[in-house]
Design a protein around this motif. Structure first.
Motif, mmCIF file in Angstrom:
data_model
loop_
_atom_site.group_PDB
_atom_site.id
_atom_site.type_symbol
_atom_site.label_atom_id
_atom_site.label_comp_id
_atom_site.label_asym_id
_atom_site.label_seq_id
_atom_site.Cartn_x
_atom_site.Cartn_y
_atom_site.Cartn_z
ATOM 1 N N GLU A 1 0.842 -1.190 0.000
ATOM 2 C CA GLU A 1 0.000 0.000 0.000
ATOM 3 C C GLU A 1 0.883 1.249 0.000
ATOM 4 N N PRO A 2 0.646 2.233 -0.860
ATOM 5 C CA PRO A 2 -0.420 2.307 -1.864
ATOM 6 C C PRO A 2 0.049 1.748 -3.218
ATOM 7 N N THR A 3 -0.855 1.129 -3.948
ATOM 8 C CA THR A 3 -0.579 0.601 -5.292
ATOM 9 C C THR A 3 -1.743 0.968 -6.203
ATOM 10 N N SER A 4 -1.419 1.411 -7.432
ATOM 11 C CA SER A 4 -2.459 1.814 -8.374
ATOM 12 C C SER A 4 -2.308 1.090 -9.705
ATOM 13 N N LEU A 5 -3.434 0.999 -10.399
ATOM 14 C CA LEU A 5 -3.505 0.364 -11.709
ATOM 15 C C LEU A 5 -4.253 1.294 -12.648
ATOM 16 N N ALA A 6 -3.667 1.574 -13.812
ATOM 17 C CA ALA A 6 -4.348 2.384 -14.824
ATOM 18 C C ALA A 6 -5.423 1.536 -15.487
ATOM 19 N N VAL A 7 -6.633 2.095 -15.589
ATOM 20 C CA VAL A 7 -7.769 1.356 -16.134
ATOM 21 C C VAL A 7 -8.402 2.151 -17.261
ATOM 22 N N ALA A 8 -8.579 1.507 -18.412
ATOM 23 C CA ALA A 8 -9.355 2.090 -19.509
ATOM 24 C C ALA A 8 -10.781 1.612 -19.331
ATOM 25 N N LEU A 9 -11.717 2.555 -19.051
ATOM 26 C CA LEU A 9 -13.073 2.190 -18.650
ATOM 27 C C LEU A 9 -14.043 2.095 -19.813
ATOM 28 N N GLY A 10 -13.947 3.010 -20.770
ATOM 29 C CA GLY A 10 -14.908 3.002 -21.865
ATOM 30 C C GLY A 10 -14.448 3.881 -23.001
ATOM 31 N N TRP A 11 -15.184 3.793 -24.120
ATOM 32 C CA TRP A 11 -14.818 4.494 -25.357
ATOM 33 C C TRP A 11 -15.967 5.381 -25.805
ATOM 34 N N SER A 12 -15.609 6.497 -26.415
ATOM 35 C CA SER A 12 -16.601 7.383 -27.010
ATOM 36 C C SER A 12 -16.030 7.961 -28.292
ATOM 37 N N ALA A 13 -16.914 8.158 -29.280
ATOM 38 C CA ALA A 13 -16.477 8.752 -30.544
ATOM 39 C C ALA A 13 -16.361 10.262 -30.443
ATOM 40 N N ASP A 14 -16.905 10.850 -29.365
ATOM 41 C CA ASP A 14 -16.960 12.310 -29.223
ATOM 42 C C ASP A 14 -16.158 12.748 -28.005
ATOM 43 N N ARG A 15 -15.306 13.760 -28.175
ATOM 44 C CA ARG A 15 -14.472 14.221 -27.071
ATOM 45 C C ARG A 15 -15.320 14.848 -25.966
ATOM 46 N N ALA A 16 -16.328 15.609 -26.335
ATOM 47 C CA ALA A 16 -17.168 16.232 -25.314
ATOM 48 C C ALA A 16 -17.885 15.166 -24.480
ATOM 49 N N ALA A 17 -18.358 14.108 -25.141
ATOM 50 C CA ALA A 17 -19.029 13.029 -24.415
ATOM 51 C C ALA A 17 -18.044 12.320 -23.495
ATOM 52 N N ALA A 18 -16.807 12.143 -23.945
ATOM 53 C CA ALA A 18 -15.787 11.503 -23.112
ATOM 54 C C ALA A 18 -15.474 12.359 -21.887
ATOM 55 N N GLY B 1 2.604 10.269 -4.184
ATOM 56 C CA GLY B 1 3.832 10.141 -3.412
ATOM 57 C C GLY B 1 4.006 8.741 -2.850
ATOM 58 N N GLY B 2 5.148 8.098 -3.157
ATOM 59 C CA GLY B 2 5.427 6.743 -2.685
ATOM 60 C C GLY B 2 4.524 5.693 -3.282
ATOM 61 N N LEU B 3 3.951 6.010 -4.446
ATOM 62 C CA LEU B 3 2.960 5.116 -5.052
ATOM 63 C C LEU B 3 3.630 3.996 -5.835
ATOM 64 N N ASN B 4 3.160 2.759 -5.643
ATOM 65 C CA ASN B 4 3.537 1.624 -6.487
ATOM 66 C C ASN B 4 2.543 1.549 -7.645
ATOM 67 N N VAL B 5 3.048 1.296 -8.857
ATOM 68 C CA VAL B 5 2.189 1.311 -10.037
ATOM 69 C C VAL B 5 2.439 0.049 -10.859
ATOM 70 N N TYR B 6 1.343 -0.545 -11.329
ATOM 71 C CA TYR B 6 1.463 -1.653 -12.274
ATOM 72 C C TYR B 6 1.912 -1.104 -13.625
ATOM 73 N N ARG B 7 2.876 -1.766 -14.262
ATOM 74 C CA ARG B 7 3.337 -1.343 -15.585
ATOM 75 C C ARG B 7 2.273 -1.551 -16.670
ATOM 76 N N PRO B 8 1.599 -2.707 -16.727
ATOM 77 C CA PRO B 8 0.526 -2.854 -17.711
ATOM 78 C C PRO B 8 -0.712 -2.095 -17.274
ATOM 79 N N TYR B 9 -1.677 -1.998 -18.162
ATOM 80 C CA TYR B 9 -2.954 -1.368 -17.823
ATOM 81 C C TYR B 9 -4.085 -2.361 -18.058
ATOM 82 N N LEU B 10 -5.234 -2.037 -17.518
ATOM 83 C CA LEU B 10 -6.394 -2.921 -17.600
ATOM 84 C C LEU B 10 -7.446 -2.312 -18.519
ATOM 85 N N VAL B 11 -7.902 -3.094 -19.495
ATOM 86 C CA VAL B 11 -9.074 -2.719 -20.285
ATOM 87 C C VAL B 11 -10.271 -3.333 -19.586
ATOM 88 N N ALA B 12 -11.040 -2.489 -18.876
ATOM 89 C CA ALA B 12 -12.154 -2.997 -18.092
ATOM 90 C C ALA B 12 -13.202 -3.620 -19.006
#
Length: 265
Positions: free
Chosen positions: A108-125, A180-191
């Motif tokens: 602790e603490p450890t974080s994972l980058a997650v891609a949650l969803g896709w949109s064709a429109d920047r404003a909607a994203a 600060g002091g964060l551990n991070v996973y190198r890969p990311y997750l496509v939810a």
């Protein structure tokens, strides 16, 4: 060739060829995977702790592996990544920082980058990122596909400094809060990556699930390593050719010198 000097040179050539032959055998041994993953192994959902450790590179056979992970999203860290394609259409990903629940193997603490969803429109994203931020902090259980870091790149010419066109945890880390002091996973997750998978979180209006098909089943033969093994065999043969060529050149010079001496008499 029977003189001591050239016999010594032959022994040296034999030693060099033996080293090259050993390297070729080593390369050949790495060319064939004797324990390949079984077909469909990437589609069996496994805990992320069984697949990769924080800060470690994702091994090649596990790229695209379906994993499960629990945690909560950090408020203010839902960012948009552009130039993402879904079914051939260009658009945007909404990403978030998932603070992973600590365990015996996850500090602790450890974080994972997650891609949650896709949109064709920047404003909607952008609107979806705001909606997701309002729910940040709630515990979530995610299932998705684990993908290797694409590597950070500079924003396109004329684009804002915050523009990101690669899904890179290293780049996202530069914009995350409470790092600060964060551990991070190198890969990311496509939810929700994979047929019939669930993101583990409701997507806001304007976002759709990211299309992330199963990786193609690879061959257990690495042809590049076989090519390298053939190269080492050629180098081993070249060591003998060099010994023969040098010995022949020395012999031809001696014969030429004797002929010139005989002609001068």
């Amino acid at each position: 060739m029977l003189r001591p000097w050239w016999i010594g040179m032959l022994v040296f050539a034999l030693a060099v060829a033996a080293v090259f032959a050993w390297l070729g055998q080593w390369q050949l041994g790495r060319a064939i995977d004797t324990d390949p993953p079984p077909p469909g192994a990437t589609e069996q959902v496994r805990p992320i702790t069984d697949v990769v450790a924080p800060g470690a590179y994702l091994p090649e056979p596990l790229v695209g592996q379906q994993v499960s992970v629990a945690g909560h999203f950090v408020r203010g860290d839902f960012l948009v990544v552009s130039s993402r394609f879904n079914d051939g259409q260009e658009g945007y990903w909404v990403t978030g920082q998932l603070r992973v629940d600590p365990s015996a193997t996850v500090p602790e603490p450890t974080s994972l980058a997650v891609a949650l969803g896709w949109s064709a429109d920047r404003a909607a994203a952008d609107a979806a990122a705001v909606a997701l931020d309002a729910r940040a902090g709630d515990p979530v259980q995610l299932t998705g596909r684990l993908i290797s870091d694409e590597g950070p790149v500079r924003p396109p010419v004329g684009a804002p400094a915050t523009e990101m066109t690669r899904m890179s945890p290293a780049a996202l880390l530069g914009w995350w809060h409470d790092a600060g002091g964060l551990n991070v996973y190198r890969p990311y997750l496509v939810a929700g990556g994979g047929a019939g998978a669930d993101t583990g979180a409701d997507l806001p209006h304007g976002l759709v699930a990211i299309d992330s098909p199963a990786p193609a089943e690879g061959s257990n033969v690495n042809w590049l390593n076989i090519f390298y093994a053939v190269e080492w065999a050629i180098f081993a043969g070249f060591a003998f050719y060099m010994w023969y060529r040098l010995a022949r050149d020395a012999w031809e010079k001696e014969v030429e010198a004797l002929e010139e001496a005989a002609a001068a008499r």
